[in-house]
Motif scaffolding. Structure first.
Motif, PDB file in Angstrom:
ATOM      1  N   VAL A   1      12.715  26.238  15.604  1.00 58.85           N
ATOM      2  CA  VAL A   1      11.534  25.834  16.366  1.00 58.85           C
ATOM      3  C   VAL A   1      10.259  26.255  15.621  1.00 58.85           C
ATOM      4  CG1 VAL A   1      10.329  26.023  18.580  1.00 58.85           C
ATOM      5  CG2 VAL A   1      12.829  25.975  18.517  1.00 58.85           C
ATOM      6  N   GLN A   2      10.300  27.399  14.958  1.00 57.72           N
ATOM      7  CA  GLN A   2       9.155  27.816  14.145  1.00 57.72           C
ATOM      8  C   GLN A   2       8.864  26.788  13.053  1.00 57.72           C
ATOM      9  OE1 GLN A   2       8.911  31.890  12.746  1.00 57.72           O
ATOM     10  NE2 GLN A   2      10.175  32.639  14.426  1.00 57.72           N
ATOM     11  N   VAL A   3       9.920  26.216  12.484  1.00 56.64           N
ATOM     12  CA  VAL A   3       9.745  25.188  11.454  1.00 56.64           C
ATOM     13  C   VAL A   3       9.019  23.972  12.034  1.00 56.64           C
ATOM     14  CG1 VAL A   3      10.963  23.542   9.971  1.00 56.64           C
ATOM     15  CG2 VAL A   3      11.741  25.906  10.097  1.00 56.64           C
ATOM     16  N   LEU A   4       9.362  23.587  13.255  1.00 59.20           N
ATOM     17  CA  LEU A   4       8.702  22.452  13.904  1.00 59.20           C
ATOM     18  C   LEU A   4       7.221  22.739  14.142  1.00 59.20           C
ATOM     19  CD1 LEU A   4      11.409  21.475  16.573  1.00 59.20           C
ATOM     20  CD2 LEU A   4      10.887  20.276  14.444  1.00 59.20           C
ATOM     21  N   VAL A   5       6.909  23.977  14.504  1.00 59.87           N
ATOM     22  CA  VAL A   5       5.504  24.357  14.718  1.00 59.87           C
ATOM     23  C   VAL A   5       4.753  24.350  13.389  1.00 59.87           C
ATOM     24  CG1 VAL A   5       3.940  26.152  15.561  1.00 59.87           C
ATOM     25  CG2 VAL A   5       6.096  25.725  16.757  1.00 59.87           C
ATOM     26  N   SER A   6       5.372  24.886  12.339  1.00 60.82           N
ATOM     27  CA  SER A   6       4.739  24.911  11.016  1.00 60.82           C
ATOM     28  C   SER A   6       4.454  23.503  10.512  1.00 60.82           C
ATOM     29  CB  SER A   6       5.634  25.640  10.011  1.00 60.82           C
ATOM     30  OG  SER A   6       5.780  27.003  10.353  1.00 60.82           O
ATOM     31  N   ALA A   7       5.370  22.577  10.813  1.00 59.10           N
ATOM     32  CA  ALA A   7       5.228  21.195  10.344  1.00 59.10           C
ATOM     33  C   ALA A   7       4.264  20.380  11.201  1.00 59.10           C
ATOM     34  CB  ALA A   7       6.588  20.514  10.321  1.00 59.10           C
ATOM     35  N   GLY A   8       3.800  20.955  12.313  1.00 56.96           N
ATOM     36  CA  GLY A   8       2.872  20.244  13.173  1.00 56.96           C
ATOM     37  C   GLY A   8       3.534  19.333  14.182  1.00 56.96           C
ATOM     38  N   GLU A   9       4.876  19.365  14.259  1.00 56.75           N
ATOM     39  CA  GLU A   9       5.576  18.538  15.241  1.00 56.75           C
ATOM     40  C   GLU A   9       5.464  19.134  16.649  1.00 56.75           C
ATOM     41  OE1 GLU A   9       9.431  16.949  14.112  1.00 56.75           O
ATOM     42  OE2 GLU A   9       9.096  17.625  12.059  1.00 56.75           O
ATOM     43  N   LEU A  10       5.253  20.432  16.720  1.00 57.37           N
ATOM     44  CA  LEU A  10       4.969  21.110  17.981  1.00 57.37           C
ATOM     45  C   LEU A  10       3.658  21.859  17.819  1.00 57.37           C
ATOM     46  CD1 LEU A  10       8.462  22.643  18.919  1.00 57.37           C
ATOM     47  CD2 LEU A  10       7.374  20.638  19.952  1.00 57.37           C
ATOM     48  N   THR A  11       2.810  21.825  18.825  1.00 56.76           N
ATOM     49  CA  THR A  11       1.540  22.536  18.760  1.00 56.76           C
ATOM     50  C   THR A  11       1.707  23.958  19.287  1.00 56.76           C
ATOM     51  OG1 THR A  11       0.840  21.929  21.000  1.00 56.76           O
ATOM     52  CG2 THR A  11       0.341  20.369  19.220  1.00 56.76           C
ATOM     53  N   PHE A  12       0.627  24.712  19.156  1.00 56.63           N
ATOM     54  CA  PHE A  12       0.597  26.065  19.693  1.00 56.63           C
ATOM     55  C   PHE A  12       0.862  26.053  21.198  1.00 56.63           C
ATOM     56  CE2 PHE A  12      -1.982  29.659  21.403  1.00 56.63           C
ATOM     57  CZ  PHE A  12      -1.285  30.700  20.806  1.00 56.63           C
ATOM     58  N   GLY A  13       0.280  25.071  21.902  1.00 57.47           N
ATOM     59  CA  GLY A  13       0.484  24.958  23.348  1.00 57.47           C
ATOM     60  C   GLY A  13       1.932  24.663  23.701  1.00 57.47           C
ATOM     61  N   HIS A  14       2.567  23.768  22.940  1.00 51.62           N
ATOM     62  CA  HIS A  14       3.985  23.493  23.155  1.00 51.62           C
ATOM     63  C   HIS A  14       4.810  24.775  22.993  1.00 51.62           C
ATOM     64  CE1 HIS A  14       2.960  19.183  22.027  1.00 51.62           C
ATOM     65  NE2 HIS A  14       3.633  19.040  23.165  1.00 51.62           N
ATOM     66  N   ALA A  15       4.515  25.504  21.905  1.00 50.15           N
ATOM     67  CA  ALA A  15       5.285  26.711  21.604  1.00 50.15           C
ATOM     68  C   ALA A  15       5.150  27.750  22.708  1.00 50.15           C
ATOM     69  CB  ALA A  15       4.840  27.290  20.264  1.00 50.15           C
ATOM     70  N   ARG A  16       3.932  27.928  23.215  1.00 47.05           N
ATOM     71  CA  ARG A  16       3.713  28.905  24.287  1.00 47.05           C
ATOM     72  C   ARG A  16       4.496  28.532  25.536  1.00 47.05           C
ATOM     73  NH1 ARG A  16      -2.420  30.036  25.442  1.00 47.05           N
ATOM     74  NH2 ARG A  16      -1.421  31.256  27.075  1.00 47.05           N
ATOM     75  N   ALA A  17       4.525  27.237  25.841  1.00 52.00           N
ATOM     76  CA  ALA A  17       5.264  26.795  27.026  1.00 52.00           C
ATOM     77  C   ALA A  17       6.757  27.058  26.862  1.00 52.00           C
ATOM     78  CB  ALA A  17       5.006  25.312  27.267  1.00 52.00           C
ATOM     79  N   LEU A  18       7.297  26.800  25.683  1.00 53.59           N
ATOM     80  CA  LEU A  18       8.728  26.975  25.438  1.00 53.59           C
ATOM     81  C   LEU A  18       9.151  28.440  25.502  1.00 53.59           C
ATOM     82  CD1 LEU A  18       9.174  24.443  22.497  1.00 53.59           C
ATOM     83  CD2 LEU A  18      10.016  24.177  24.840  1.00 53.59           C
ATOM     84  N   LEU A  19       8.215  29.343  25.205  1.00 54.55           N
ATOM     85  CA  LEU A  19       8.539  30.771  25.214  1.00 54.55           C
ATOM     86  C   LEU A  19       8.908  31.291  26.602  1.00 54.55           C
ATOM     87  CD1 LEU A  19       5.898  32.152  22.708  1.00 54.55           C
ATOM     88  CD2 LEU A  19       8.368  32.492  22.541  1.00 54.55           C
ATOM     89  N   ALA A  20       8.578  30.531  27.633  1.00 51.15           N
ATOM     90  CA  ALA A  20       8.919  30.957  28.988  1.00 51.15           C
ATOM     91  C   ALA A  20      10.413  30.803  29.274  1.00 51.15           C
ATOM     92  CB  ALA A  20       8.108  30.165  30.010  1.00 51.15           C
TER      93      ALA A  20
END
Length: 303
Positions: free
Chosen positions: A188-207
């Motif tokens: 999932v970190q790779v997806l965030v680094s590549a811009g496929e997931l945003t910071f907001g997406h990542a924060r939501a998934l952390l729940a």
């Protein structure tokens, strides 16, 4: 007693020639140039500058780098880079880059042999801070790179989150949220680094409760191109599957003001938040999974 054989005029003429044509000093081999840290640019050979060991950016846009190289060919380097003397400067005359890696790389592409540089006397901590701050201010780092940058400050220089926030101009909650991104599964970190997931997406998934649940949800988000708000709803449905059954039954609709407040708190904290309200009385339930989450809650409450 003056020598009568020497003409006083000739002696004066000889003295005048000596003053006009002083004897040349022997040519010595050039030593490494130690630039005074005056803030004035110095042209330093590119092959004498080593890469910044604290660089937090791992990728560079090659197309933009090529554009910068063409600009440097035409107009030169407009803004000097910042360097410091290397650990063995007195022996090898080498410098270490602090800020300006894109300009350094582009200058090499442009075929330059020197680059205008400002020499600073800074410690390792200061050099790393300057690197991180420059990148954060330019917004060139992706969220995972920023998370690793803050992690290095904490790990290598024992900085608290408050100190990191103060040094980089971020608020304490933001620093905490960036660090929490490192709890995401590697995929999932790779997806965030590549811009496929945003910071907001990542924060939501952390729940979500575990790595498997986060990975499954992330795959669904990217496949369906869900917005951050839709991702938050997805996460809430995964956390509370019984809510969908309850919605099918006749029930009193929740107060939209309470629901809106609940959503705002959840987005702000990146944590699961539930407001139980009965005629203006009730309780706010904030769930957290670690000390960092708890600290973020305290920081938000102190504001």
């Amino acid at each position: 007693m003056a020598n009568p054989l020497i003409d006083p005029k000739r002696r004066a003429l000889g003295k005048g020639l000596e003053s006009l044509l002083p004897a040349r000093k022997p040519v010595e081999a050039p030593a490494p140039v130690a630039a005074e840290p005056t803030g004035q640019p110095l042209e330093i050979p590119l092959d004498k500058i080593d890469r910044n060991p604290f660089q937090t950016r791992t990728t560079f846009n090659e197309e933009k780098l090529a554009e910068l190289a063409e600009s440097i060919k035409a107009s030169g380097v407009v803004q000097p880079i910042v360097v410091r003397e290397g650990e063995k400067f007195k022996e090898d005359g080498r410098y270490t880059l602090i800020t300006g890696e894109r300009r350094l790389l582009a200058s090499r592409k442009a075929g330059k042999t020197t680059i205008p540089s400002i020499v600073r006397e800074v410690s390792n901590v200061q050099a790393m801070e300057m690197t991180i701050v420059e990148n954060l201010q330019r917004a060139d780092l992706n969220p995972i790179e920023q998370a690793h940058a803050f992690s290095r400050l904490a790990r290598e220089f024992h900085m608290t989150q408050e100190q990191m926030a103060e040094r980089t101009g971020k608020d304490r909650a933001s620093v905490s949220n960036f660090l929490r991104l490192l709890k995401l599964p590697e995929s999932v970190q790779v997806l965030v680094s590549a811009g496929e997931l945003t910071f907001g997406h990542a924060r939501a998934l952390l729940a979500l409760p575990d790595a498997e649940a986060i990975e499954q949800a992330a795959r669904k988000v990217t496949a369906l191109h869900l917005s951050v708000r839709s991702t938050e709803n997805l996460v809430q449905n995964l956390l509370n599957p019984e809510n969908r059954k309850v919605e099918a039954k006749p029930a009193v609709a929740p107060d939209p003001n309470v629901k809106d407040a609940e959503d705002q708190l959840r987005r702000s904290l990146g944590l699961k938040v539930t407001i139980e309200d009965k005629k203006g009385k009730g309780k706010v339930i904030i769930e957290y999974s670690g000390v960092d989450d708890f600290d973020a809650i305290l920081t938000a409450l102190r504001k």
